[in-house]
Design an enzyme around this catalytic site. Structure first.
Site, mmCIF file in Angstrom:
data_model
loop_
_atom_site.group_PDB
_atom_site.id
_atom_site.type_symbol
_atom_site.label_atom_id
_atom_site.label_comp_id
_atom_site.label_asym_id
_atom_site.label_seq_id
_atom_site.Cartn_x
_atom_site.Cartn_y
_atom_site.Cartn_z
ATOM 1 C CG ASP C 142 -1.698 1.225 1.364
ATOM 2 O OD1 ASP C 142 -2.400 1.587 0.392
ATOM 3 O OD2 ASP C 142 -1.619 1.888 2.430
ATOM 4 C CG ASP C 161 1.218 6.794 -13.528
ATOM 5 O OD1 ASP C 161 0.121 7.213 -13.956
ATOM 6 O OD2 ASP C 161 2.005 6.123 -14.228
#
Lengths: 314, 314, 314, 314
Positions: C142, C161
């Site tokens: 994560d 991104d």
């Protein structure tokens, strides 16, 4: 659980008629030596087999096509022991033939070994093990050559489950008058030949009519019939060419009896009433397919377009 | 001569089944008090009438739908003098009724005067002047009210050419058991009621089955039948509910004779063989429409979705 | 050589705006723990990566997106040694970062190990070996947790991104003011944060504006820019949030010089003129993205629809 | 209130790229002597004008196209009194020209009187009364003939808002070097010619490049620029060919001043920053349009396909 709604398969009926089928899984995409095979899962029709961009059959309604193709022909012969299937790669045509208790030898000829491998892996509910039945003889070869090698009079039923020769497709030699004569010779005196004979719609019927005229040039009894296949969005047609009995000569009672005695297992679509539904065609369809026109002849090949035009070949 | 290929009409069969029909001219687009009417010209089916986004009929194959709807019911009555049509705004249902020499009075009730005006202007090959036949009584009103005003036993044939009540559409009261009883009362002892009964595909049949069960609750003889309509891409169904004769009781000879004697002009689709084609339904269809389920009842309304689900209403 | 024209991918821009892309090969179709990945070959754009039904990038024009995302931010920092990318599974963002001679450590954090495996196998022209560069540290975890573990002031450039949080998608916590503050803290005094910031069209700009307002709440310099990506049929936007230099403060000469000195290899899209093209936005766009509205805040989450509506969350 | 979702307009970018736009009302469908005109209402873009199947402009974003086409050219001339528009049937190009206080005479030449009649009735928000402005001279004739009749040096700005000559369309003679020379001669020493120059995408740019090369053969200053038009899903390009000032020679301050002084009313898209956005093109676009190739020449006509191929003509 995600619902995909972004993959579509387009079925072009004409440049202004397009049917889009959504699919959620693309299980197989394979270009074999002979054709492009796609197998997809759809929300509406379950699994679908697509060959060269045309729907071949769907999990939810393939029983309609395959029962219609097989049982009227098989029951028409008094005792079908030796049966030959040309094409039929999904294995479902074989599955239906093998329900007939009389069958001793089933020859299935398909040119594309990759198609049968795909069916074995992905189309289990179609073949249901038919490829491994002890009566099954699976042959990967050109059907014409295989059929010619049988002795005359040695086959009881021949089933043509081939893609029809639109635009001079490679199956053209298997739809000609010359090849029909070969099949005629290989069949016994009560022999039955059944041919999948393309789409049959009020406005699209040229291919069916050409196959019909061709078989009429060789066989004494020729009967067209059709049934609606939902995943095709259209009725699909077949033609029975018989050396003996006429499929219109049954009584409903005889037909019910024959189904009960000769077929093991339950049929989902076919029974006597379905038989009459399929063989009694509407007047406009009967008139359309009896329009005069050329036959399929090796010596004078014609070019049939999907739209229904007939053009001289070269 | 330009060929347009940029205007499309989409017919949604489900969220993953879409049929696109290209059209070249958009002759009419009108939102009336009751519905959205589009009339377009297409390369494949000729002119098409679209109501609320559903294809209603096309120039090239409307004869199939309208002959199927009208002639089996009209011929079943021994001498139909007084006939009533509910809906049928194109005028083609009336056109077929008026071919019957016995007809003296034809009542046509449509709620939407704008629809008939559109038909008069754009659908000439449909009505062919039927609106102006001296036997025609054209009534713009709610069909229920109009039917209730007839004397009991005063009608010979009633034809319901209404859009079916998907998702509790406005025609629901005209499809209930209560309304079927009203029609029953208005018919004479040999009276025949025929109802267009929606799409009937192997996987989509719930609306047909609900209408069928509803009519079975009122009439002694109820028969489902269907015929493929190419511009719909699907078989379309009808139900005959009769107080007298059963449409399965004909012989082919009797039927041929009745058509010859009682109908003026040529039929393109309907004859005895077409009759058997339509009334002999495939086994899987017969089983599907005989599944148990609720009827259409004013007191316990149900919500039928286009996908085939039946939900309680509110 | 067959040309397939029956497989389509649909990109829904709204219920009345649909873009259909034909594809000929379906190379990968995989449902990972996090997303649905499709990789297809198309006649027009070459290979395409599709995630959850949205085009991510295409072989023919991915350079536009990736050069636009990376170089303005990298050049804005005087000496970017330690860079972190969140997302960017194709490996093309990393490829562009690694062209910068100053880079010593590149951390790339992607939650979906299966995505990187797919890129390694099928998207070789995207990553061009970037995953195996000795400076690359690939972390499957994560992103929030990983970023928080860096020491304050230890990163020079951070590149986001990630798929934007439409409809409260799982990336929401990585687009909040709270997370922007975390990134701010981890960056050095000249640190630059660049965020892919969604579609930016004259009529669809709400997500961009929300990300912009959020970054403005944390960073002293915030600049929106955009470039047209043909396979998306739309301009795509980015936002630079800088602790130091403003991307409008370059002269063209300085920028040309920096590109020449600091980047190895040729750029296809980005240079000084492209910089001005991207950072000078049309008046209507500037006004749209400066409309007042809520920010992305963990404590007051908002629900942004793809159509551009902002709704309170629960 | 019904929501129609069954009528679609398809915009074909290539045989594998199709954009579908839903529409709810089809206000006009007219085949004139010169073109097919459709005017529809859409949920997303408002009213749309479609000519020969291509989107021409939409209510919601036509201002982008028309401000981009008109203002850079008009401001480049020091004092534009006499202006000529070729094409521009919607009237929006004229609307923007008439915002310039210096304009005394505006000549608008369109070959299709029916197009202007359609605009007057259905495209009111486009023309906003421009056709009836006292400075407007509306001429229905062939543009070449009309332009040739002007005295040399008598025009200040000429605006070419014509459909580009794909596949040797009828506007070919208005895009040639020979015609560019005619325009050059009719312009004064500071004269400016601006030409709508087709789609300009990273992968589709051939038409633009051909027009650019052609103008470079005649004019001393030639500048390409482009702006994204959402209803086209693509950037649209223009070329300014100037006998005097270069549009890159402005400072932002001068341009702001010129807009403020010379234009009455507010512009929605164009200002100095938009100017730089449009005139600074990305590197890959600049390189593409500077590739060598043939020019448009009456004596050596070439055939430009929509896909970007250049073929010899005949």
């Amino acid at each position: 659980m995600r619902v995909k709604n972004w993959l579509w398969f387009s079925d072009f009926f004409s440049s202004s008629e397009v049917h889009l089928h959504g699919f959620t899984e693309h299980l197989l995409e394979k270009t074999t030596r002979f054709q492009d095979i796609d197998i997809v899962d759809t929300p509406f029709f379950g699994r679908m087999l697509i060959i060269d961009g045309d729907v071949q059959s769907s999990e939810k309604d393939e029983f309609i096509y395959h029962e219609a193709m097989v049982h009227p022909a098989m029951l028409l012969h008094p005792h079908p022991r030796r049966v030959l299937i040309m094409g039929g790669g999904e294995g479902a045509t074989a599955r239906e033939v093998l329900k007939h208790k009389t069958v001793e030898e089933l020859y299935m000829v398909d040119i594309d070994e990759d198609m049968i491998a795909a069916a074995r892996e992905f189309l289990i509910s179609w073949h249901q093990g038919a490829f491994d039945d002890p009566r099954m003889h699976l042959i990967f070869d050109d059907a014409r050559k295989v059929v010619e090698n049988f002795e005359n009079g040695s086959l009881n039923v021949v089933i043509s489950d081939l893609t029809e020769p639109f635009e001079m497709g490679p199956s053209f030699p298997l739809f000609t008058k010359q090849f029909a004569q070969v099949v005629y010779d290989k069949l016994d005196d009560q022999g039955v030949y059944v041919v999948q004979s393309s789409i049959l719609r009020p406005l699209i019927y040229t291919m069916h009519a050409a196959i019909r005229r061709t078989l009429q040039a060789v066989f004494p009894v020729v009967r067209s019939y059709a049934v609606y296949v939902e995943s095709f969005d259209t009725p699909w047609s077949f033609i029975i060419a018989s050396k003996g009995k006429d499929p219109m000569d049954w009584t409903s009672e005889e037909l019910h009896g024959a189904i009960r005695e000769r077929i093991s297992g339950e049929l989902k679509m076919y029974d006597a009433e379905s038989h009459w539904h399929m063989f009694y065609l509407p007047k406009n369809i009967r008139e359309a397919i009896d329009e005069p026109g050329p036959i399929l002849d090796e010596e004078h090949p014609i070019y049939l377009t999907r739209k229904g035009d007939i053009l001289p070949y070269k």
